[in-house]
Scaffold this motif. Sequence first.
Motif, PDB file in Angstrom:
ATOM      1  N   VAL A 144       0.837  -1.197   0.000  1.00 36.20           N
ATOM      2  CA  VAL A 144       0.000   0.000   0.000  1.00 36.20           C
ATOM      3  C   VAL A 144       0.874   1.250   0.000  1.00 36.20           C
ATOM      4  O   VAL A 144       0.554   2.250  -0.644  1.00 36.20           O
ATOM      5  CB  VAL A 144      -0.962  -0.003   1.208  1.00 36.20           C
ATOM      6  N   ASP A 145       1.997   1.207   0.725  1.00 38.24           N
ATOM      7  CA  ASP A 145       2.907   2.349   0.743  1.00 38.24           C
ATOM      8  C   ASP A 145       3.409   2.692  -0.658  1.00 38.24           C
ATOM      9  O   ASP A 145       3.496   3.866  -1.038  1.00 38.24           O
ATOM     10  CB  ASP A 145       4.112   2.065   1.654  1.00 38.24           C
ATOM     11  N   VAL A 146       3.758   1.667  -1.445  1.00 34.50           N
ATOM     12  CA  VAL A 146       4.239   1.900  -2.806  1.00 34.50           C
ATOM     13  C   VAL A 146       3.154   2.583  -3.639  1.00 34.50           C
ATOM     14  O   VAL A 146       3.402   3.558  -4.357  1.00 34.50           O
ATOM     15  CB  VAL A 146       4.680   0.574  -3.465  1.00 34.50           C
ATOM     16  N   LEU A 147       1.924   2.069  -3.551  1.00 35.30           N
ATOM     17  CA  LEU A 147       0.817   2.672  -4.284  1.00 35.30           C
ATOM     18  C   LEU A 147       0.606   4.128  -3.864  1.00 35.30           C
ATOM     19  O   LEU A 147       0.576   5.037  -4.699  1.00 35.30           O
ATOM     20  CB  LEU A 147      -0.470   1.878  -4.056  1.00 35.30           C
ATOM     21  N   PHE A 148       0.439   4.359  -2.561  1.00 34.03           N
ATOM     22  CA  PHE A 148       0.109   5.699  -2.078  1.00 34.03           C
ATOM     23  C   PHE A 148       1.208   6.717  -2.399  1.00 34.03           C
ATOM     24  O   PHE A 148       0.911   7.839  -2.816  1.00 34.03           O
ATOM     25  CB  PHE A 148      -0.135   5.666  -0.573  1.00 34.03           C
ATOM     26  N   SER A 149       2.467   6.333  -2.195  1.00 32.20           N
ATOM     27  CA  SER A 149       3.558   7.274  -2.462  1.00 32.20           C
ATOM     28  C   SER A 149       3.608   7.649  -3.942  1.00 32.20           C
ATOM     29  O   SER A 149       3.874   8.803  -4.296  1.00 32.20           O
ATOM     30  CB  SER A 149       4.897   6.681  -2.016  1.00 32.20           C
ATOM     31  N   VAL A 190       1.035   7.715  -5.957  1.00 31.70           N
ATOM     32  CA  VAL A 190      -0.118   8.575  -6.213  1.00 31.70           C
ATOM     33  C   VAL A 190       0.173  10.005  -5.766  1.00 31.70           C
ATOM     34  O   VAL A 190      -0.195  10.975  -6.444  1.00 31.70           O
ATOM     35  CB  VAL A 190      -1.373   8.022  -5.504  1.00 31.70           C
ATOM     36  N   ALA A 191       0.852  10.155  -4.634  1.00 33.11           N
ATOM     37  CA  ALA A 191       1.218  11.486  -4.156  1.00 33.11           C
ATOM     38  C   ALA A 191       2.050  12.218  -5.195  1.00 33.11           C
ATOM     39  O   ALA A 191       1.834  13.411  -5.465  1.00 33.11           O
ATOM     40  CB  ALA A 191       1.992  11.371  -2.840  1.00 33.11           C
ATOM     41  N   GLU A 192       2.994  11.519  -5.813  1.00 31.70           N
ATOM     42  CA  GLU A 192       3.877  12.130  -6.801  1.00 31.70           C
ATOM     43  C   GLU A 192       3.157  12.389  -8.125  1.00 31.70           C
ATOM     44  O   GLU A 192       3.358  13.432  -8.764  1.00 31.70           O
ATOM     45  CB  GLU A 192       5.094  11.231  -7.041  1.00 31.70           C
ATOM     46  N   ALA A 193       2.320  11.455  -8.548  1.00 30.58           N
ATOM     47  CA  ALA A 193       1.713  11.548  -9.872  1.00 30.58           C
ATOM     48  C   ALA A 193       0.445  12.392  -9.903  1.00 30.58           C
ATOM     49  O   ALA A 193       0.176  13.073 -10.897  1.00 30.58           O
ATOM     50  CB  ALA A 193       1.397  10.149 -10.406  1.00 30.58           C
ATOM     51  N   ALA A 194      -0.352  12.348  -8.835  1.00 34.90           N
ATOM     52  CA  ALA A 194      -1.672  12.978  -8.865  1.00 34.90           C
ATOM     53  C   ALA A 194      -1.849  14.118  -7.875  1.00 34.90           C
ATOM     54  O   ALA A 194      -2.717  14.972  -8.062  1.00 34.90           O
ATOM     55  CB  ALA A 194      -2.759  11.920  -8.638  1.00 34.90           C
ATOM     56  N   GLY A 195      -1.065  14.133  -6.792  1.00 40.07           N
ATOM     57  CA  GLY A 195      -1.136  15.222  -5.823  1.00 40.07           C
ATOM     58  C   GLY A 195      -2.538  15.503  -5.334  1.00 40.07           C
ATOM     59  O   GLY A 195      -3.258  14.594  -4.901  1.00 40.07           O
ATOM     60  N   PRO A 196      -3.002  16.766  -5.445  1.00 39.56           N
ATOM     61  CA  PRO A 196      -4.315  17.132  -4.912  1.00 39.56           C
ATOM     62  C   PRO A 196      -5.489  16.609  -5.731  1.00 39.56           C
ATOM     63  O   PRO A 196      -6.640  16.796  -5.333  1.00 39.56           O
ATOM     64  CB  PRO A 196      -4.279  18.680  -4.948  1.00 39.56           C
ATOM     65  N   ASN A 197      -5.230  15.958  -6.845  1.00 34.64           N
ATOM     66  CA  ASN A 197      -6.305  15.376  -7.653  1.00 34.64           C
ATOM     67  C   ASN A 197      -6.652  13.951  -7.229  1.00 34.64           C
ATOM     68  O   ASN A 197      -7.338  13.238  -7.959  1.00 34.64           O
ATOM     69  CB  ASN A 197      -5.914  15.380  -9.133  1.00 34.64           C
ATOM     70  N   ALA A 198      -6.173  13.543  -6.065  1.00 31.34           N
ATOM     71  CA  ALA A 198      -6.393  12.170  -5.597  1.00 31.34           C
ATOM     72  C   ALA A 198      -7.013  12.158  -4.210  1.00 31.34           C
ATOM     73  O   ALA A 198      -6.975  13.144  -3.469  1.00 31.34           O
ATOM     74  CB  ALA A 198      -5.073  11.402  -5.581  1.00 31.34           C
ATOM     75  N   ARG A 245       1.739  -1.371   9.602  1.00 38.75           N
ATOM     76  CA  ARG A 245       1.658   0.035   9.227  1.00 38.75           C
ATOM     77  C   ARG A 245       1.798   0.249   7.714  1.00 38.75           C
ATOM     78  O   ARG A 245       2.093   1.363   7.272  1.00 38.75           O
ATOM     79  CB  ARG A 245       2.694   0.862   9.986  1.00 38.75           C
ATOM     80  N   ASP A 246       1.634  -0.805   6.924  1.00 35.97           N
ATOM     81  CA  ASP A 246       1.724  -0.606   5.478  1.00 35.97           C
ATOM     82  C   ASP A 246       0.663   0.399   5.035  1.00 35.97           C
ATOM     83  O   ASP A 246      -0.525   0.218   5.295  1.00 35.97           O
ATOM     84  CB  ASP A 246       1.535  -1.937   4.739  1.00 35.97           C
ATOM     85  N   GLY A 247       1.088   1.448   4.363  1.00 39.71           N
ATOM     86  CA  GLY A 247       0.185   2.474   3.882  1.00 39.71           C
ATOM     87  C   GLY A 247       0.210   3.755   4.674  1.00 39.71           C
ATOM     88  O   GLY A 247      -0.153   4.816   4.150  1.00 39.71           O
ATOM     89  N   ALA A 248       0.644   3.706   5.937  1.00 39.57           N
ATOM     90  CA  ALA A 248       0.605   4.912   6.778  1.00 39.57           C
ATOM     91  C   ALA A 248       1.547   5.989   6.242  1.00 39.57           C
ATOM     92  O   ALA A 248       1.167   7.165   6.131  1.00 39.57           O
ATOM     93  CB  ALA A 248       0.956   4.554   8.215  1.00 39.57           C
ATOM     94  N   ASP A 249       2.772   5.630   5.900  1.00 36.00           N
ATOM     95  CA  ASP A 249       3.720   6.614   5.382  1.00 36.00           C
ATOM     96  C   ASP A 249       3.322   7.095   3.994  1.00 36.00           C
ATOM     97  O   ASP A 249       3.432   8.281   3.679  1.00 36.00           O
ATOM     98  CB  ASP A 249       5.132   6.022   5.349  1.00 36.00           C
ATOM     99  N   GLY A 250       2.846   6.181   3.163  1.00 34.19           N
ATOM    100  CA  GLY A 250       2.413   6.571   1.830  1.00 34.19           C
ATOM    101  C   GLY A 250       1.210   7.501   1.867  1.00 34.19           C
ATOM    102  O   GLY A 250       1.115   8.450   1.080  1.00 34.19           O
ATOM    103  N   LEU A 251       0.271   7.230   2.788  1.00 33.30           N
ATOM    104  CA  LEU A 251      -0.897   8.104   2.913  1.00 33.30           C
ATOM    105  C   LEU A 251      -0.473   9.488   3.395  1.00 33.30           C
ATOM    106  O   LEU A 251      -1.046  10.505   2.968  1.00 33.30           O
ATOM    107  CB  LEU A 251      -1.921   7.490   3.867  1.00 33.30           C
TER     108      LEU A 251
END
Length: 367
Positions: A274-279, A281-289, A299-305
Amino acid sequence: MSKKIKVLVVDDSAIAREMLVRGLSRKPDIEIIAQAGDAYEARDHIVLSAPDVMTLDVEMPRMDGIEFLKRLLPQYPIPVVVVSALTAEGSKKALEAMQAGAMGVVAKPRGRTPGDLERMIEELAEQIREASIADIGKQTKREEFPKSTSPLRSPPPGKSGTSGSKDNRDRMIAIGASTGGTVILNYLVSRFPQDMPGTVIVQHMPPVFTRLFAESLNRESKVEVREAADGDEIRQGLVLVAPGDFQLKVVKKGKGWAVSIAPGDKVSGHRPSVDVLFSSVAEAAGPNAAGLILTGMGRDGADGLLDMRRSGARCFAQNEESAVVFGMPREAAENGAAERLLSPEEMVPALYSDFRKPASAPQRTRR
């Protein structure tokens, strides 16, 4: 020394039982208290020994694992981890077992090398640990979640993904889940309107099972759902499920986005992560996500979120009252990644409408 997890191993193959018992017995925090060759023998051990977790083969004589779960869990709510062969029939039954209340699924090794077996035992041990802390009372059927009362307009029939709000065509959603995730994802995706923003899901699950899970979601949804393939474009009305044993990232493609899928190391203990996905998305889509983290241990996903929230995305997590395992959502709340904890009936409205509003700055929750 902390209390050991008491495990009952159920498999009609004596060789398979010996393999599982020998491997799991080497784990210092796991104790095999009994083993059984069929559902009737297993039931007797459950009554007499009260195991914390049961591993279950779904392809058994006399009574298969699915029927056993349907009869067992209402009387004895015990966490169950399915151990299934990676065959078409075995995978299908394993998914049915999860829909009947099993916590997770582990694939029996295809190869016969010590490395294949050791990797499978490690994965099974982790699933057992996660299941042992699950609140089995929250592993409910999809239809038993509270009904959504959101004002979402009813979409027309079909899965074209071409009609509806233009605003949703330049937005996307990312969702991550682990133990207990299949039930809540069934609930959510079946309620997505046809013009839902393009959505990418990571559910911790082995290969083959992710494809069957996507097909199951697709049969009951207004949107199109399928297992993601490398290069798939993210578009309105489409839900992509990350394939098991691969890492999935979201990348820019023209004015929109696509998925990039490749082998890779485990991240935060998982592949897909989940961290890989979320991170990504942060780079590619920013506020559009928008991001949503669901039930699961660790804690998988917490840092990426948190990366997503810092990029301006709207970020949510499942609330403790409904999460089978509150570990992943709790971590996302405590590190400031999740701006709101949502009940199941609040999630689709939040993902559909709320993330058009500006995101607030992250605030870390004190432990």
